[in-house]
Write a protein that holds these residues in place. Sequence first.
Motif, PDB file in Angstrom:
ATOM      1  N   PHE A  83     -24.916  14.370  29.106  1.00 54.85           N
ATOM      2  CA  PHE A  83     -24.026  15.443  28.662  1.00 54.85           C
ATOM      3  C   PHE A  83     -23.862  16.532  29.705  1.00 54.85           C
ATOM      4  CE2 PHE A  83     -28.281  16.504  27.112  1.00 54.85           C
ATOM      5  CZ  PHE A  83     -28.418  17.831  27.477  1.00 54.85           C
ATOM      6  N   ILE A  84     -22.885  17.390  29.443  1.00 55.83           N
ATOM      7  CA  ILE A  84     -22.619  18.493  30.375  1.00 55.83           C
ATOM      8  C   ILE A  84     -22.594  19.810  29.596  1.00 55.83           C
ATOM      9  CG2 ILE A  84     -20.067  18.208  30.206  1.00 55.83           C
ATOM     10  CD1 ILE A  84     -20.067  19.060  33.258  1.00 55.83           C
ATOM     11  N   LEU A  85     -23.182  20.837  30.165  1.00 54.77           N
ATOM     12  CA  LEU A  85     -23.100  22.177  29.596  1.00 54.77           C
ATOM     13  C   LEU A  85     -22.006  22.926  30.334  1.00 54.77           C
ATOM     14  CD1 LEU A  85     -26.887  23.152  29.374  1.00 54.77           C
ATOM     15  CD2 LEU A  85     -25.418  22.252  27.561  1.00 54.77           C
ATOM     16  N   LEU A  86     -21.014  23.385  29.589  1.00 52.03           N
ATOM     17  CA  LEU A  86     -19.917  24.128  30.189  1.00 52.03           C
ATOM     18  C   LEU A  86     -20.085  25.602  29.859  1.00 52.03           C
ATOM     19  CD1 LEU A  86     -16.851  21.860  29.330  1.00 52.03           C
ATOM     20  CD2 LEU A  86     -18.143  21.989  31.465  1.00 52.03           C
ATOM     21  N   GLY A  87     -20.197  26.410  30.881  1.00 53.41           N
ATOM     22  CA  GLY A  87     -20.353  27.835  30.605  1.00 53.41           C
ATOM     23  C   GLY A  87     -20.305  28.658  31.863  1.00 53.41           C
ATOM     24  N   LEU A  88     -20.179  29.967  31.663  1.00 53.01           N
ATOM     25  CA  LEU A  88     -20.127  30.893  32.791  1.00 53.01           C
ATOM     26  C   LEU A  88     -21.540  31.154  33.287  1.00 53.01           C
ATOM     27  CD1 LEU A  88     -17.437  33.353  31.407  1.00 53.01           C
ATOM     28  CD2 LEU A  88     -17.132  31.354  32.870  1.00 53.01           C
ATOM     29  N   THR A  94     -21.516  26.726  26.305  1.00 48.29           N
ATOM     30  CA  THR A  94     -22.481  27.813  26.127  1.00 48.29           C
ATOM     31  C   THR A  94     -21.700  29.127  26.031  1.00 48.29           C
ATOM     32  OG1 THR A  94     -22.738  28.037  28.505  1.00 48.29           O
ATOM     33  CG2 THR A  94     -24.330  26.635  27.363  1.00 48.29           C
ATOM     34  N   HIS A  95     -22.383  30.205  25.738  1.00 48.69           N
ATOM     35  CA  HIS A  95     -21.675  31.486  25.576  1.00 48.69           C
ATOM     36  C   HIS A  95     -22.636  32.628  25.863  1.00 48.69           C
ATOM     37  CE1 HIS A  95     -23.738  31.949  21.679  1.00 48.69           C
ATOM     38  NE2 HIS A  95     -23.496  30.652  21.498  1.00 48.69           N
ATOM     39  N   TYR A  96     -22.089  33.814  26.028  1.00 51.02           N
ATOM     40  CA  TYR A  96     -22.934  34.998  26.178  1.00 51.02           C
ATOM     41  C   TYR A  96     -23.435  35.407  24.805  1.00 51.02           C
ATOM     42  CZ  TYR A  96     -21.473  35.405  31.006  1.00 51.02           C
ATOM     43  OH  TYR A  96     -21.273  35.163  32.338  1.00 51.02           O
ATOM     44  N   PRO A  97     -24.501  36.224  24.752  1.00 47.24           N
ATOM     45  CA  PRO A  97     -25.022  36.649  23.450  1.00 47.24           C
ATOM     46  C   PRO A  97     -23.913  37.263  22.602  1.00 47.24           C
ATOM     47  CG  PRO A  97     -26.401  37.498  25.232  1.00 47.24           C
ATOM     48  CD  PRO A  97     -25.234  36.828  25.871  1.00 47.24           C
ATOM     49  N   ALA A  98     -23.892  36.893  21.331  1.00 42.00           N
ATOM     50  CA  ALA A  98     -22.825  37.358  20.462  1.00 42.00           C
ATOM     51  C   ALA A  98     -23.081  38.791  20.007  1.00 42.00           C
ATOM     52  CB  ALA A  98     -22.701  36.429  19.261  1.00 42.00           C
ATOM     53  N   THR A  99     -24.329  39.192  19.929  1.00 40.43           N
ATOM     54  CA  THR A  99     -24.627  40.537  19.443  1.00 40.43           C
ATOM     55  C   THR A  99     -25.490  41.283  20.453  1.00 40.43           C
ATOM     56  OG1 THR A  99     -26.702  39.886  18.396  1.00 40.43           O
ATOM     57  CG2 THR A  99     -24.700  39.666  17.066  1.00 40.43           C
ATOM     58  N   ARG A 100     -25.419  42.605  20.358  1.00 37.83           N
ATOM     59  CA  ARG A 100     -26.233  43.428  21.251  1.00 37.83           C
ATOM     60  C   ARG A 100     -27.716  43.170  20.984  1.00 37.83           C
ATOM     61  NH1 ARG A 100     -25.421  49.655  20.728  1.00 37.83           N
ATOM     62  NH2 ARG A 100     -23.291  49.443  21.469  1.00 37.83           N
ATOM     63  N   GLY A 101     -28.044  42.912  19.713  1.00 39.66           N
ATOM     64  CA  GLY A 101     -29.433  42.649  19.347  1.00 39.66           C
ATOM     65  C   GLY A 101     -29.976  41.403  20.036  1.00 39.66           C
ATOM     66  N   ASN A 102     -29.203  40.313  20.018  1.00 40.29           N
ATOM     67  CA  ASN A 102     -29.626  39.093  20.711  1.00 40.29           C
ATOM     68  C   ASN A 102     -29.767  39.336  22.202  1.00 40.29           C
ATOM     69  OD1 ASN A 102     -29.870  37.303  18.622  1.00 40.29           O
ATOM     70  ND2 ASN A 102     -27.799  36.484  18.785  1.00 40.29           N
ATOM     71  N   ALA A 103     -28.793  40.056  22.740  1.00 38.56           N
ATOM     72  CA  ALA A 103     -28.798  40.319  24.180  1.00 38.56           C
ATOM     73  C   ALA A 103     -30.041  41.129  24.557  1.00 38.56           C
ATOM     74  CB  ALA A 103     -27.530  41.073  24.572  1.00 38.56           C
ATOM     75  N   MET A 104     -30.381  42.118  23.725  1.00 37.39           N
ATOM     76  CA  MET A 104     -31.564  42.930  24.005  1.00 37.39           C
ATOM     77  C   MET A 104     -32.831  42.081  23.953  1.00 37.39           C
ATOM     78  SD  MET A 104     -30.495  46.367  21.944  1.00 37.39           S
ATOM     79  CE  MET A 104     -32.049  47.224  21.975  1.00 37.39           C
ATOM     80  N   VAL A 150     -12.471  43.231  35.451  1.00 38.08           N
ATOM     81  CA  VAL A 150     -13.533  42.302  35.849  1.00 38.08           C
ATOM     82  C   VAL A 150     -13.061  40.865  35.620  1.00 38.08           C
ATOM     83  CG1 VAL A 150     -15.891  41.534  35.345  1.00 38.08           C
ATOM     84  CG2 VAL A 150     -15.348  43.980  35.363  1.00 38.08           C
ATOM     85  N   ASP A 151     -13.301  40.012  36.605  1.00 36.19           N
ATOM     86  CA  ASP A 151     -12.843  38.624  36.550  1.00 36.19           C
ATOM     87  C   ASP A 151     -13.541  37.853  35.421  1.00 36.19           C
ATOM     88  OD1 ASP A 151     -12.013  36.070  37.037  1.00 36.19           O
ATOM     89  OD2 ASP A 151     -13.032  35.841  38.971  1.00 36.19           O
ATOM     90  N   LYS A 152     -12.724  37.412  34.461  1.00 38.65           N
ATOM     91  CA  LYS A 152     -13.267  36.692  33.303  1.00 38.65           C
ATOM     92  C   LYS A 152     -13.753  35.298  33.677  1.00 38.65           C
ATOM     93  CE  LYS A 152     -11.853  39.511  29.886  1.00 38.65           C
ATOM     94  NZ  LYS A 152     -11.834  40.548  30.929  1.00 38.65           N
ATOM     95  N   ARG A 153     -13.102  34.715  34.649  1.00 39.27           N
ATOM     96  CA  ARG A 153     -13.409  33.338  35.030  1.00 39.27           C
ATOM     97  C   ARG A 153     -14.841  33.177  35.515  1.00 39.27           C
ATOM     98  NH1 ARG A 153     -12.688  31.386  39.167  1.00 39.27           N
ATOM     99  NH2 ARG A 153     -13.037  29.171  38.946  1.00 39.27           N
ATOM    100  N   SER A 154     -15.303  34.188  36.264  1.00 41.87           N
ATOM    101  CA  SER A 154     -16.652  34.012  36.803  1.00 41.87           C
ATOM    102  C   SER A 154     -17.699  34.604  35.867  1.00 41.87           C
ATOM    103  CB  SER A 154     -16.749  34.593  38.205  1.00 41.87           C
ATOM    104  OG  SER A 154     -16.778  35.987  38.149  1.00 41.87           O
ATOM    105  N   GLY A 155     -17.257  35.470  34.964  1.00 38.60           N
ATOM    106  CA  GLY A 155     -18.176  35.955  33.939  1.00 38.60           C
ATOM    107  C   GLY A 155     -19.126  37.039  34.423  1.00 38.60           C
ATOM    108  N   VAL A 156     -19.873  37.566  33.491  1.00 36.59           N
ATOM    109  CA  VAL A 156     -20.872  38.586  33.819  1.00 36.59           C
ATOM    110  C   VAL A 156     -22.203  38.090  33.274  1.00 36.59           C
ATOM    111  CG1 VAL A 156     -21.606  40.969  33.492  1.00 36.59           C
ATOM    112  CG2 VAL A 156     -19.174  40.439  33.723  1.00 36.59           C
TER     113      VAL A 156
END
Length: 496
Positions: free
Chosen positions: A63-68, A248-258, A298-304
């Motif tokens: 499989f492949i993980l697609l994400g920034l 994959t994705h960035y954390p959906a909530t500030r709480g998860n990110a923290m 900020v460039d969305k393609r490369s992500g933060v």
Amino acid sequence: MAAIQTLGDLRQSGYRSRPVKQEIRDNLVRKLQAGEALFPGIIGYDETVIPQLVNAVLSRHNFILLGLRGQAKSRILRGLADLLDDQIPVVPGCEIHDDPLAPLCASCRSRIATEGDTLPIGWLRRDERYVEKLATPDVTIADMVGDIDPIKAAQAGLNLSDELTMHYGLLPRANRGIFAINELPDLAGKIQVGLFNILQEGDVQIKGYPVRLRLDLLLVFTANPEDYTARGKIITPLKDRIGSEIRTHYPATRGNAMAITKQEAWTDRAGALKTEIPAYVREVVEEIAFQARSDRKVDKRSGVSQRLPISTLELVVSNAERRALANGEALVVPRITDVYAALPSITGKFELEYEGELRGAEQIARDLIRSAVGSVFSGMFEGVDTRTVIEWFDLGGSLPLSDSSSADEVITRTHGVQGLRELTARAGAAPGAAAPAVASAVDFILEGLYAQKKISRSEERGYSAADVAPRQRPRREEPSLDEEIRMPAGKKKYYN
Ligand SMILES: [Zn+2]
């Protein structure tokens, strides 16, 4: 297992070798039945990525993980190694980790034919069975699959297509394990064909000679989604052989990110100093990443990457440590002002669109911090009356402070600002709190009001005063030179 030392022992033990994908599946099934935590340390993917990952493993997919960038892709792939058996038996010395019960290479086959049950067995640990490669355009078939060594062939009197003439590359050396390729689209088309052949046919062409290598591998990949879907970046037959594409994705909530940042950032530093990080500092650091991800400059393609808040928090703590050390304070409490001192961990973590480039990375970073502070402050002080503090400034008050001001200095200088101390309780500095905690809360309120443009902060660091009509207001007395406190980079700031 320790008792099994020869091929005879292994046969007697009834050990059955399984293809690696079956082995991983079996171990996953066992973990699921036991209710064990899967992928420890991966936060915020429980409802999204992990179920898809489990399904892919149960299906025995490559499989492949697609994400920034900075979405824990590599970490997930490394976590797959936990699903391997503790150790597996191998023919010792075999470069491709041959299974003593079913050897691939001619040399192992002939060893077994001569030594029989007396052949000694080696054991390969699970951490030795995970191989990772970052794809770059200059990776060759020789690196990946291997090369034919004509001298070896000539000496042994072998045909060049005989596997014994091979010098093995990374893939064969990862045999019976997991092979992870990061940034798959960066791999040249020729190498992708090589990969496909291994997956499909178990053989590969090297310099025109077909060499048969029935490898047993779980192949996993990562890619930036746009690169992966761009036409011509991935050869279709290879795409076709990748069983699952998991986003994959960035954390959906500030709480998860923290929670992720708390886990990853190095902030528990052994030493004489004790560190207390206020919740609002953690929130602001996290919010910078959220703001950056939604900022059109900020460039969305490369992500933060999530590495932005992680390294920012580390620098924030360091700046607070530096201040505490200079002022002889035993307690380190980071302030919002320290976040501005963490610019070096922010500016390199995103790429800018044209409009952003015009403004410059440093200014963009300052803008992001300011709006992050504004967002966190608004949330925490919603419905709280801050007018008396604002009035103090409107009546001509000004406060020269810097990120190197000691806690006592901040408290003394702000002592006369009516209503300010009362507000610090709201920020978590209860009455009786230690001076560095109170100073940090005071700093947060001042920075919050500045972010809301209710007070201004002067020049030199590039913040613009947001007064309604600054020129019409009575000119205030400038603080005398001896009151000016230099910022670390020779910059000072005043709230007024
Ligand atoms: Zn072998």
